[in-house]
Design a protein around this motif. Structure first.
Motif: not given
Length: 386
Positions: A4, A311, A317
């Protein structure tokens, strides 16, 4: 499940990489380099200056005035101002070379299929940046193959001639008259504009459609619909005929390979022909994916109008495995318009393409940043997720 990265960090890392690209341009210009790179530097120097200015403004806006403190590390000397020592500049050059040159060595002789679309096909600065990126790839020994879309251009021309566009589940219903317009726009106006753009920046591009050399054999696509009530009553599904909308049945890559070997850059319109002799309009992402598989490409790159795969919190991502993608599709994280691109990327990776990239075509030099920097600017999908 994938790394992330916040939006701000994604912007910072990608734009900093862009600034380093400008340093690379100067470093390679001022130091002994292989002969084949001299043309690269001449083609990219002005582009990197523009890119650096864009980066500087964006970074300053995000970080505030204190950002000015790092400018000397990457800036050219102002008149009469010793902003940075020669040793510091040399160190910056070394860092950039250390990061970029291994990628050039790694991908030399490899094929990269790029689906070109979105804002990168509309904004004049992004178009020029894309053309320079493609020319650079070819000059350093990488074989770019370009597949382009053109949906907005098709819709505009249909509107001008008074023909209404009809879509079913995101696919254009294409009768014979519409197909004539599609072929004229994709195989003519859009394709030749891209070819001219690349050639005007020092490349040798050749425009094709899937009909040339029998490259793309297509078959008619039909859409099947079955509502739950009909299924419960064992009724037949509704079959919807989309007209001249096709899917790829087979790809013959010989014409593309021949152009690559002769140092040309293929630019391909996503049009195929069926065994029935009819012409079919095919989704450009699908054509790019099938070409990448058939050409045993190192990478498939899909330019989009988003930062990549996000996400639920909106974080980028940056790395996904095939298993990660399936999980995110199952839980609804990946949905809507991103699904077809993800399916295309996943099919390519599962069929032997080493990596599929979904990148933000709104960023100047998006292709270079994703290939030649450690940070990249989008989402990489491969078997391992690394």
């Amino acid at each position: 499940m994938g790394v992330g990265l916040s939006f701000r960090d994604a912007v910072d890392t990608s734009l900093y990489a862009l600034a380093k690209a400008s340093v690379l341009s100067t470093a390679l210009k001022d130091n002994p380099i292989p002969t084949f790179l001299h043309g690269v530097i001449e083609n990219l120097r002005s582009s990197f200056v523009i890119a650096f200015r864009t980066w500087f403004k964006a970074r300053a806006a995000l970080r505030g005035p204190f950002f000015l403190g790092i400018v000397p590390a990457i800036s050219v000397r102002d008149r009469g101002s010793a902003l940075v020592s020669d040793n510091d500049r040399a160190l910056d050059f070394a860092r950039v070379l250390t990061e970029a040159l291994p990628y050039i060595q790694r991908f030399h002789g490899k094929t990269i299929v790029i689906k070109y679309g979105g804002n990168a096909m509309v904004d004049s600065e992004l178009k020029r940046a894309f053309a320079r990126d493609v020319v650079l790839l070819k000059l350093v020994g990488i074989n770019p193959v370009i597949v382009h879309g053109g949906g907005p251009q098709i819709s505009r021309l249909l509107d001008r001639i008074g023909k209404k566009s009809e879509f079913i589940d995101g696919m254009r219903v294409t009768d014979q008259e519409t197909m004539d317009v599609v072929e004229m726009v994709l195989g003519g106006l859009v394709n030749k504009d891209i070819v001219n753009l690349i050639n005007s920046h020092g490349g040798r591009a050749v425009g094709l459609s899937g009909k040339d050399g029998g490259m793309i054999r297509a078959r008619r696509m039909t859409l099947e619909r079955c509502d739950p009530e009909a299924r419960a009553e064992a009724k037949a599904s509704e079959i919807i005929d989309l007209g001249h909308v096709g899917e790829v049945e087979k790809v013959d890559p010989e014409v593309v390979k021949t152009l690559d070997e002769q140092r040309f850059i293929p630019v391909i319109a996503p049009i195929g022909v069926g065994e029935d002799g009819h012409t079919y309009n095919i989704n450009a992402d699908t054509v790019a994916g099938k070409l990448a598989i058939t050409l045993n490409a190192e990478k498939l790159m899909l330019l989009t109008n988003t930062a990549g795969v996000l996400d639920p919190s909106g974080a980028l991502l940056t790395g996904l495995s095939a298993a990660d993608v399936e999980a995110y599709v199952a839980d609804g994280t990946i949905s809507g318009g991103m699904l077809p691109k993800i399916r295309c990327a996943l099919d390519a990776v599962n069929s032997g393409v080493r990596g599929a990239h979904i990148i933000d075509g709104r960023a100047p030099h998006a292709v270079l940043l994703e290939i030649f920097t450690d940070s990249g600017i989008g989402t990489l999908i491969n078997r391992s997720g690394g």
